[in-house]
Every structure is written in structure tokens, then in C-alpha cells.
Design an enzyme around this catalytic site. Structure first.
Site, short mmCIF file in Angstrom:
data_model
loop_
_atom_site.label_atom_id
_atom_site.label_comp_id
_atom_site.label_asym_id
_atom_site.label_seq_id
_atom_site.Cartn_x
_atom_site.Cartn_y
_atom_site.Cartn_z
N GLY A 123 3.85 -0.39 19.03
CA GLY A 123 3.66 -0.09 17.60
C GLY A 123 2.27 0.49 17.36
O GLY A 123 1.53 0.01 16.50
N GLY B 175 -0.83 1.70 10.97
CA GLY B 175 -1.22 0.34 10.58
C GLY B 175 -2.18 -0.32 11.58
O GLY B 175 -3.08 0.33 12.12
N PHE C 103 7.93 4.47 17.19
CA PHE C 103 9.23 5.03 16.81
C PHE C 103 8.95 5.99 15.68
O PHE C 103 8.81 5.57 14.54
CB PHE C 103 10.10 3.87 16.35
CG PHE C 103 11.57 4.16 16.42
CD1 PHE C 103 12.19 4.40 17.63
CD2 PHE C 103 12.35 4.18 15.26
CE1 PHE C 103 13.55 4.65 17.70
CE2 PHE C 103 13.71 4.43 15.33
CZ PHE C 103 14.31 4.67 16.55
N ALA D 80 6.56 -3.32 13.48
CA ALA D 80 7.05 -3.79 12.17
C ALA D 80 8.33 -3.02 11.92
O ALA D 80 8.32 -1.79 11.86
CB ALA D 80 6.03 -3.50 11.09
N TYR E 206 6.41 -14.94 0.99
CA TYR E 206 5.98 -14.74 2.37
C TYR E 206 6.03 -16.03 3.20
O TYR E 206 7.01 -16.29 3.90
CB TYR E 206 4.57 -14.10 2.40
CG TYR E 206 4.39 -13.25 3.64
CD1 TYR E 206 4.42 -13.83 4.90
CD2 TYR E 206 4.25 -11.86 3.57
CE1 TYR E 206 4.30 -13.06 6.05
CE2 TYR E 206 4.13 -11.09 4.73
CZ TYR E 206 4.15 -11.71 5.96
OH TYR E 206 4.04 -10.95 7.09
N THR F 8 0.26 -0.86 4.07
CA THR F 8 0.74 -0.11 5.23
C THR F 8 2.17 0.32 4.94
O THR F 8 2.77 -0.14 3.95
CB THR F 8 0.76 -0.94 6.54
OG1 THR F 8 1.71 -2.00 6.39
CG2 THR F 8 -0.60 -1.52 6.89
P1 NAI Z 1 3.26 -0.25 10.33
O1 NAI Z 1 4.57 0.06 9.72
O2 NAI Z 1 2.06 0.48 9.85
O3 NAI Z 1 3.36 -0.02 11.93
C1 NAI Z 1 4.49 -0.42 12.66
C2 NAI Z 1 4.50 0.23 14.02
O4 NAI Z 1 5.69 -0.19 14.71
C3 NAI Z 1 4.56 1.76 13.99
O5 NAI Z 1 3.76 2.27 15.05
C4 NAI Z 1 6.04 2.08 14.28
O6 NAI Z 1 6.26 3.35 14.88
C5 NAI Z 1 6.34 0.95 15.26
N1 NAI Z 1 7.77 0.65 15.40
C6 NAI Z 1 8.61 0.16 14.46
N2 NAI Z 1 9.85 -0.01 15.01
C7 NAI Z 1 9.76 0.36 16.30
C8 NAI Z 1 10.67 0.41 17.39
N3 NAI Z 1 11.94 0.03 17.26
N4 NAI Z 1 10.22 0.87 18.58
C9 NAI Z 1 8.94 1.29 18.74
N5 NAI Z 1 8.03 1.23 17.76
C10 NAI Z 1 8.42 0.78 16.56
O7 NAI Z 1 3.08 -1.84 10.21
P2 NAI Z 1 1.84 -2.85 10.11
O8 NAI Z 1 1.67 -3.25 8.70
O9 NAI Z 1 0.68 -2.35 10.87
O10 NAI Z 1 2.47 -4.12 10.84
C11 NAI Z 1 2.17 -4.52 12.16
C12 NAI Z 1 2.19 -6.03 12.23
O11 NAI Z 1 1.14 -6.56 11.42
C13 NAI Z 1 3.50 -6.67 11.70
O12 NAI Z 1 3.83 -7.76 12.53
C14 NAI Z 1 3.09 -7.17 10.32
O13 NAI Z 1 3.87 -8.26 9.89
C15 NAI Z 1 1.66 -7.60 10.61
N6 NAI Z 1 0.81 -7.79 9.41
C16 NAI Z 1 0.73 -6.82 8.44
C17 NAI Z 1 -0.04 -7.06 7.30
C18 NAI Z 1 -0.14 -6.03 6.22
O14 NAI Z 1 -0.57 -6.39 5.12
N7 NAI Z 1 0.19 -4.78 6.47
C19 NAI Z 1 -0.82 -8.31 7.14
C20 NAI Z 1 -0.73 -9.19 8.27
C21 NAI Z 1 0.09 -8.94 9.33
#
Ligand code: NAI
Length: 397
Positions: A48, A52, A75, A142, A237, A277
Site C-alpha cells: 500500500g 496516504g 492497486f 486500506a 470507529y 486520505t
Molecule cells: P490510502 O487509501 O491513502 O492508501 C491505501 C493504499 O493501499 C494505497 O496505496 C492503495 O493502492 C493500496 N491498496 C488498496 N487495496 C489494495 C490491494 N488490493 N492491493 C494492493 N494495494 C492496495 O489509505 P491510508 O489512509 O493511508 O490507510 C492506510 C492505513 O492507515 C489503514 O490501515 C488505515 O486504517 C490506517 N489509518 C488511517 C488513518 C487516517 O486518518 N487516514 C488514521 C490511522 C490509521
């Protein structure tokens, strides 16, 4: 053609290549002037890594002191007759260009991280490019769906409260509007399915896979990201389906920590701050809290975005040695949960409604961050530039 923002609800359907490039450069500039990461990892796998926290980790680890080589799985959509492609697609391209300029390897694998094919590509690449081993695995997927192994079926996550119906508002970025809604409680099946998608099972299976392929270097660490948040967010949450999945992730970190102890390494869940994000804007009834939080943290000069959180994580909380709380969690949410920040949030949040959310909450900042994630509204970018589809297709990640 000129590239314009296309937003549907809270989803961006276009992205600006030059804006994505500039956003990567801005983040590199930020980490380059920050406190450096010391004793950081040299070979990093990021699951991922295109947006983000995953992308911010990648930038911090290459340019913020560790000079790491990175392999990122994501992805993302490339340009086609249907559209210009996703921001993550361009982030992969421009990150790689910048990393290669300073002599760091940056390999992008685009495809479904849950599939066997992608796992095999990852292990082949580690063997060919990283002398067979990695020093850090960042698990930052995510997604709302996960395929069931050896089946055509999927688990679908359901972001819902548990036990009681929740009423709350969500913001629609397309129309700059506020919508009240009612979320019914999740069924037992939805709770389990969300845990399958967002919990620790897939993280653990990746680490097992890497252990079985002898790809874990001495002192290898792995991290995944979590959220806890203050009481006012718990119904959607921490005490909802997402929170159950995160608790599972925390438990998985302990199991993985035991496995990696054999390599003198460790596994940690990092509890981050609430941020805009691609994934987080999707959480129903969560955006009013983010609007109030942004206002409060900016007023108190404590606001951080993904890149600031990740540079601080790697320069102070994971390297040179992990810093954990009583539950062995790495806490990056300590400023969000500060008494002074939450006191101001508690003053703003109950007052927010459809007529004042743009004034009382930091809607302008919220929307600007969302646009910037997709390469729009960034300074020093020529949005009048014309692109052809062929030109976009010639850029390869
Ligand atoms: P994001 O949507 O910005 O990034 C997600 C990444 O996962 C992207 O690179 C996407 O291409 C990849 N991805 C998704 N499905 C995929 C698949 N099937 N195969 C390969 N790659 C795949 O998300 P974000 O917000 O950075 O989330 C990352 C983690 O951080 C999650 O576990 C989220 O719960 C956690 N988090 C997020 C917070 C927020 O406020 N944004 C706060 C605390 C934790």
C-alpha cells in the site's frame, strides 16, 4: 486536453500528474529539512505504498535519513480511454524518478496484494534486487474488499456501529454539502467480514510468507497502522466494526512480534492521527470530527499530515529503538488526544451543522488536503498544461 478535477461524492475520478509530481517534491523537501532518521532500514517492502501513510513512509525512508531502497505494492489505475488514472499511479511514477535521481532503488508492483501472483512477484523482486531480504515491512493497505483465498468470493467490509444505530453527519466533497444519516448497527457477519478485510490476518500471512521464503533480514521490523481516537468518535470507529478489526490488528502485532523475535526483530501497530486520505473520507459520520480536529490542531500549531506523522514515526518512535505504550502500541496520536486539543474539539463539534460547518470547522483545509492528494490546488503547478493520452501512457511506474 487540460486535466480538471472530477469528484463524485468523496471519490476523486481524476488526478493531475504535474500536481502529484509537485506533491512528491514538496514532501521530499519537508523530510530533507526534518530531523533525520538514524539507524533506519535499508531494504523496505511497503504494502500500500502509493498514497496516504504508505507513500509518506516511502518518502520518509528514502529521503528522510535512512536512504532506503523500497519495493511498493499498490492497486492503482493507469491512463486509458476511460480516464487519466489515479493519483497513486502518478505518485508511483514520480516517486521512482526522484528516488532514482539520488541512487535509491524504487520498485513498483501494481496489482492485488491479496493475490498469489503479486506475492510471487514480490519475493522474486526481493531475491533479485534486495539480496533476498528486507529490513522493514510496512503494511498500509486500506481497502473495502478482500478475496477469500482459493475462492471466487470476497469479504466486504461494512463500516458501521455495533449494537446501536448511529445518527451523524458526513460531508460530501463534490457538492461541499453536509448530510445527516442514520447508520444501523452491523450484523455479526458484517463484524467478522470487516475484521477479515481490515484486521491482521492478511498482514500475518504476508509475514509468514516472507519467513517461509527466507526473506526476513536480522532485526527486521514490521508495522501496520491503526486508529483509536477520542470518545466522541468511538461509536463509528473504536467501538464499531473498524475498531474490532483494529483490535485484531493489535493482537496480530503481538503474534508477529514473537515470530520476528527469532530474527531479533519486532512487530508494532502504530496508532496514527485522524487525517484526510483517500480511505478516511469514506468513513461515514467521521468527517465532522476531522473538521473540528483540524481547526483545533491548526490553532494550536500541532497539525500534521501523513508525511509529518511518518517522518516523526521513523526518526523518533521506531528508530533507533521502538517507543511503545503499556499495550505495546506506538502512539503517533498523542497530539490529537492532548487535553487542550480535545477541549477545543468538544467546543466546536456539537455546534457544527449544515449552515456553519465551513466556518466553524476547517472545511477549507479538509478540502484542500483532499484536492492535493489528487494533485490539484498545489502551488507552482501549471494547470493550463495540455496533455495527450499517449503522453500519459508513456509514463510507466
Ligand atoms: P490510502 O487509501 O491513502 O492508501 C491505501 C493504499 O493501499 C494505497 O496505496 C492503495 O493502492 C493500496 N491498496 C488498496 N487495496 C489494495 C490491494 N488490493 N492491493 C494492493 N494495494 C492496495 O489509505 P491510508 O489512509 O493511508 O490507510 C492506510 C492505513 O492507515 C489503514 O490501515 C488505515 O486504517 C490506517 N489509518 C488511517 C488513518 C487516517 O486518518 N487516514 C488514521 C490511522 C490509521
Amino acid at each position: 486536453m487540460k486535466i480538471e478535477p472530477i469528484i463524485k461524492g468523496v471519490v476523486a475520478r481524476s488526478a493531475h500528474p504535474a500536481g502529484c509530481e509537485q506533491a512528491i517534491k514538496n514532501q521530499i523537501a519537508f523530510v530533507s529539512r526534518s530531523k533525520m532518521i538514524t539507524q533506519g532500514p535499508k531494504r523496505v517492502l511497503i504494502l500500500g505504498g502509493s498514497s496516504g501513510f504508505g507513500l509518506a513512509s516511502r518518502i520518509a525512508l528514502t529521503f528522510g535519513g535512512a536512504k532506503a531502497d523500497t519495493l511498493a505494492v499498490s492497486f492503482e489505475r493507469g491512463p486509458s480511454e476511460k480516464g487519466v488514472g489515479s493519483a497513486g499511479w502518478y505518485n508511483n511514477i514520480y516517486f521512482k524518478q526522484q528516488a532514482n535521481k539520488v541512487g535509491s532503488k524504487a520498485i513498483n508492483i501494481i496489482g492485488d496484494a491479496f493475490s498469489e501472483t503479486i506475492r510471487q512477484q514480490v519475493i522474486d523482486t526481493i531475491q533479485q534486487q534486495f539480496d533476498g531480504k528486507v529490513d522493514l515491512i510496512v503494511y498500509s493497505l486500506a481497502t473495502g474488499v478482500r478475496p477469500k483465498p482459493n475462492s471466487d468470493e470476497m469479504w466486504h467490509s461494512a463500516i458501521k456501529p455495533i449494537g446501536e444505530t448511529l445518527t451523524g453527519a458526513s460531508v460530501n466533497i463534490e457538492h461541499d454539502s453536509w448530510h445527516e444519516s442514520e447508520l444501523p448497527p452491523a450484523s455479526d457477519q458484517e463484524i467478522l467480514d470487516t475484521q477479515k478485510v481490515m484486521g491482521g490476518e492478511d498482514w500475518e500471512s504476508w509475514i509468514d510468507f516472507l519467513i517461509n521464503h527466507d526473506a526476513i533480514a536480522p532485526q527486521c521490523q514490521t508495522i501496520a497502522f491503526s486508529y483509536i481516537g477520542p470518545q466522541c468518535t468511538h461509536a463509528i470507529y473504536h467501538q464499531g466494526t473498524l475498531g474490532r478489526a483494529k483490535v485484531d490488528l493489535h493482537q496480530t502485532s503481538h503474534a508477529l512480534n514473537l515470530k520476528l523475535a527469532a530474527f531479533n526483530g519486532g512487530a508494532y501497530a502504530c496508532v496514527c492521527k485522524a487525517l484526510v486520505t483517500k480511505a478516511s473520507v469514506f468513513i461515514p459520520t467521521f468527517s465532522p470530527y476531522v473538521l473540528a480536529l483540524y481547526r483545533s490542531m491548526k490553532d494550536q500549531r500541532l497539525h500534521e499530515t501523513c508525511i509529518e506523522q511518518m517522518q516523526r514515526l521513523f526518526n523518533s518512535k521506531l528508530y533507533p529503538a521502538p517507543v511503545v505504550d503499556g499495550e505495546r502500541l506506538i502512539r503517533m496520536d498523542e497530539w490529537e488526544l492532548k487535553e487542550s486539543v480535545q477541549r477545543q474539539v468538544a467546543q466546536i463539534l456539537p455546534k457544527l451543522n449544515e449552515t456553519n460547518f465551513k466556518q466553524l470547522g476547517d472545511y477549507q483545509g479538509f478540502k484542500a488536503e483532499f484536492m492535493q492528494l489528487n494533485g490539484f490546488d498545489i502551488e507552482d503547478v501549471d494547470y493550463e498544461q495540455e496533455y495527450s493520452l499517449n503522453e500519459l501512457k508513456s509514463l510507466t511506474p
